[in-house]
Design a protein around this motif. Sequence first.
Motif, PDB file in Angstrom:
ATOM      1  N   GLN A 256      78.637 -33.534 -78.175  1.00 34.45           N
ATOM      2  CA  GLN A 256      79.076 -34.311 -79.350  1.00 34.45           C
ATOM      3  C   GLN A 256      79.401 -35.755 -78.978  1.00 34.45           C
ATOM      4  O   GLN A 256      79.001 -36.692 -79.660  1.00 34.45           O
ATOM      5  CB  GLN A 256      80.297 -33.637 -79.977  1.00 34.45           C
ATOM      6  CG  GLN A 256      79.998 -32.276 -80.583  1.00 34.45           C
ATOM      7  CD  GLN A 256      81.259 -31.472 -80.845  1.00 34.45           C
ATOM      8  OE1 GLN A 256      82.377 -31.959 -80.663  1.00 34.45           O
ATOM      9  NE2 GLN A 256      81.096 -30.215 -81.265  1.00 34.45           N
ATOM     10  N   GLU A 257      80.130 -35.920 -77.882  1.00 33.51           N
ATOM     11  CA  GLU A 257      80.552 -37.261 -77.478  1.00 33.51           C
ATOM     12  C   GLU A 257      79.355 -38.112 -77.055  1.00 33.51           C
ATOM     13  O   GLU A 257      79.273 -39.300 -77.365  1.00 33.51           O
ATOM     14  CB  GLU A 257      81.562 -37.161 -76.333  1.00 33.51           C
ATOM     15  CG  GLU A 257      82.361 -38.408 -76.107  1.00 33.51           C
ATOM     16  CD  GLU A 257      83.463 -38.589 -77.149  1.00 33.51           C
ATOM     17  OE1 GLU A 257      84.246 -39.540 -77.014  1.00 33.51           O
ATOM     18  OE2 GLU A 257      83.535 -37.786 -78.100  1.00 33.51           O
ATOM     19  N   SER A 258      78.409 -37.498 -76.349  1.00 38.50           N
ATOM     20  CA  SER A 258      77.225 -38.222 -75.891  1.00 38.50           C
ATOM     21  C   SER A 258      76.378 -38.697 -77.068  1.00 38.50           C
ATOM     22  O   SER A 258      75.945 -39.854 -77.113  1.00 38.50           O
ATOM     23  CB  SER A 258      76.388 -37.331 -74.977  1.00 38.50           C
ATOM     24  OG  SER A 258      77.116 -36.950 -73.829  1.00 38.50           O
ATOM     25  N   GLU A 259      76.158 -37.831 -78.035  1.00 38.25           N
ATOM     26  CA  GLU A 259      75.370 -38.230 -79.201  1.00 38.25           C
ATOM     27  C   GLU A 259      76.087 -39.313 -79.992  1.00 38.25           C
ATOM     28  O   GLU A 259      75.458 -40.274 -80.467  1.00 38.25           O
ATOM     29  CB  GLU A 259      75.100 -37.018 -80.095  1.00 38.25           C
ATOM     30  CG  GLU A 259      74.204 -37.349 -81.278  1.00 38.25           C
ATOM     31  CD  GLU A 259      73.842 -36.139 -82.124  1.00 38.25           C
ATOM     32  OE1 GLU A 259      73.059 -36.306 -83.083  1.00 38.25           O
ATOM     33  OE2 GLU A 259      74.328 -35.026 -81.834  1.00 38.25           O
ATOM     34  N   ALA A 260      77.409 -39.182 -80.126  1.00 39.90           N
ATOM     35  CA  ALA A 260      78.173 -40.185 -80.874  1.00 39.90           C
ATOM     36  C   ALA A 260      78.096 -41.555 -80.201  1.00 39.90           C
ATOM     37  O   ALA A 260      77.960 -42.586 -80.874  1.00 39.90           O
ATOM     38  CB  ALA A 260      79.629 -39.741 -81.006  1.00 39.90           C
ATOM     39  N   ILE A 261      78.145 -41.580 -78.883  1.00 40.38           N
ATOM     40  CA  ILE A 261      78.083 -42.854 -78.158  1.00 40.38           C
ATOM     41  C   ILE A 261      76.714 -43.495 -78.302  1.00 40.38           C
ATOM     42  O   ILE A 261      76.596 -44.714 -78.481  1.00 40.38           O
ATOM     43  CB  ILE A 261      78.454 -42.649 -76.675  1.00 40.38           C
ATOM     44  CG1 ILE A 261      79.970 -42.724 -76.539  1.00 40.38           C
ATOM     45  CG2 ILE A 261      77.782 -43.674 -75.776  1.00 40.38           C
ATOM     46  CD1 ILE A 261      80.494 -42.738 -75.132  1.00 40.38           C
ATOM     47  N   VAL A 262      75.656 -42.698 -78.236  1.00 44.96           N
ATOM     48  CA  VAL A 262      74.309 -43.242 -78.415  1.00 44.96           C
ATOM     49  C   VAL A 262      74.167 -43.844 -79.818  1.00 44.96           C
ATOM     50  O   VAL A 262      73.671 -44.967 -79.979  1.00 44.96           O
ATOM     51  CB  VAL A 262      73.242 -42.155 -78.172  1.00 44.96           C
ATOM     52  CG1 VAL A 262      71.863 -42.647 -78.590  1.00 44.96           C
ATOM     53  CG2 VAL A 262      73.221 -41.756 -76.696  1.00 44.96           C
ATOM     54  N   ASN A 263      74.599 -43.113 -80.816  1.00 49.64           N
ATOM     55  CA  ASN A 263      74.503 -43.627 -82.188  1.00 49.64           C
ATOM     56  C   ASN A 263      75.319 -44.905 -82.369  1.00 49.64           C
ATOM     57  O   ASN A 263      74.873 -45.863 -83.011  1.00 49.64           O
ATOM     58  CB  ASN A 263      74.966 -42.555 -83.177  1.00 49.64           C
ATOM     59  CG  ASN A 263      73.971 -41.412 -83.303  1.00 49.64           C
ATOM     60  OD1 ASN A 263      72.770 -41.606 -83.117  1.00 49.64           O
ATOM     61  ND2 ASN A 263      74.456 -40.223 -83.603  1.00 49.64           N
ATOM     62  N   TRP A 264      76.528 -44.925 -81.808  1.00 48.93           N
ATOM     63  CA  TRP A 264      77.384 -46.115 -81.899  1.00 48.93           C
ATOM     64  C   TRP A 264      76.728 -47.322 -81.236  1.00 48.93           C
ATOM     65  O   TRP A 264      76.688 -48.416 -81.795  1.00 48.93           O
ATOM     66  CB  TRP A 264      78.727 -45.807 -81.247  1.00 48.93           C
ATOM     67  CG  TRP A 264      79.628 -46.991 -81.061  1.00 48.93           C
ATOM     68  CD1 TRP A 264      80.385 -47.622 -82.010  1.00 48.93           C
ATOM     69  CD2 TRP A 264      79.883 -47.681 -79.839  1.00 48.93           C
ATOM     70  NE1 TRP A 264      81.096 -48.656 -81.452  1.00 48.93           N
ATOM     71  CE2 TRP A 264      80.803 -48.718 -80.114  1.00 48.93           C
ATOM     72  CE3 TRP A 264      79.424 -47.517 -78.522  1.00 48.93           C
ATOM     73  CZ2 TRP A 264      81.278 -49.580 -79.122  1.00 48.93           C
ATOM     74  CZ3 TRP A 264      79.889 -48.374 -77.545  1.00 48.93           C
ATOM     75  CH2 TRP A 264      80.800 -49.402 -77.848  1.00 48.93           C
ATOM     76  N   ALA A 265      76.193 -47.120 -80.042  1.00 44.95           N
ATOM     77  CA  ALA A 265      75.616 -48.231 -79.284  1.00 44.95           C
ATOM     78  C   ALA A 265      74.424 -48.854 -79.997  1.00 44.95           C
ATOM     79  O   ALA A 265      74.230 -50.076 -79.965  1.00 44.95           O
ATOM     80  CB  ALA A 265      75.211 -47.749 -77.893  1.00 44.95           C
TER      81      ALA A 265
END
Length: 387
Positions: A256-265
């Motif tokens: 979850q955290e990895s996908e959220a960071i990619v989307n944010w970036a």
Amino acid sequence: MIRTLAAATLLISTALPLSAFETRATAAYVIDHTTGTVLLNKNADEPLPPASMSKLMTLYMAFEAVERGQLKMTDELSVSAHANSYGGSTLFLKQGERVSVEDLIRGIIVLSGNDACAVIAEALSPDGTEAGFARLMTRRAQEMGMTNSTFANSNGWPAAGHRMSMRDLGLLSQRLLTDFPEYYPMFSETEFLFDANESSNRFNRNPLLGLGIGADGLKTGHTQEAGYGLTGSAKQGDRRVVFVLSGLDSAAARAQESEAIVNWAFRQFAQRTLVTQGERIATAAVWEGAEPEVGLVPEMNISVLLPILAGKDVAAEVVYTGPVQAPVTAGTPLAELVIQPEGLPEQRFPLVAETDVAHGGFLAKISTAALSLIQRLSDGPDTPGET
């Protein structure tokens, strides 16, 4: 000579402040690989147990060995008793078995094989031992600028002193991308069936592969001490992001955290060209020159990463030591353009002389000497006792 701050003709001011990503990870590092902009830094320089993410260093050194001819992808290496002794994630290698370098590398990338790492390590070690290779890893990491990395083994098996920082893992990931692009596609492979009789470990553990967000690498990690971590990379359009997370409490939280960071970036930042090649940004005063000043221009387009919600303008400064002594040759580096978008690190870009400026001769010397005298008179006498 004085250090001069010249207001740039480029005016830049962000309209809204950037809200940093609030990650649940113990430590995190996110960098826009395309522009070199650090987007997130949370305890990124703290040496932490990296678990299997440290296998990336073994892979880097294996690729180097292949490039210099020390190994060939078709070479078959023997599995030692030591390599066979590893548990955890393995290729189920058997002592005395011979395995190709290519299969070992794929086994490390896709299946996180602890035993495969040890086989590679012993083949490249100066003394034939995994411990000797770990010392070599540490020395090579220091040479590459990874100053917060020390290795006790080749695979991240829990051991005293086996540490990497998240920034070091990010730097290593960028080097894998730029130094070995021909091997990088292996990091996006979702399955590798090394032995049909031992098929329980054949899938890549990277939870982002196949989600359609551009993720194509690199390595997961998990031990009780390290928690759940991921060194990842994703590409969308012309931009690539590299990120490292550590210390999450479950595989689900890591995903979850990895996908959220990619989307944010990708969604919160965009690359913008601020100045084009050869465009005059400012001028620098010239001492004893045929012309009183010279234009300052970039040698190439200047593109920066900016928050999506930023305004159209960005504040900047041109910094140089001046006045510049004549003669001046076009293309000579003279100054820097300093840009610091709201919430992002300062960025500096070199500026060069736009044109040649010849020495002004005798009249120019008289003129500059007069200006110097006028400056002294206007400054007044020195204060006694001051230096």
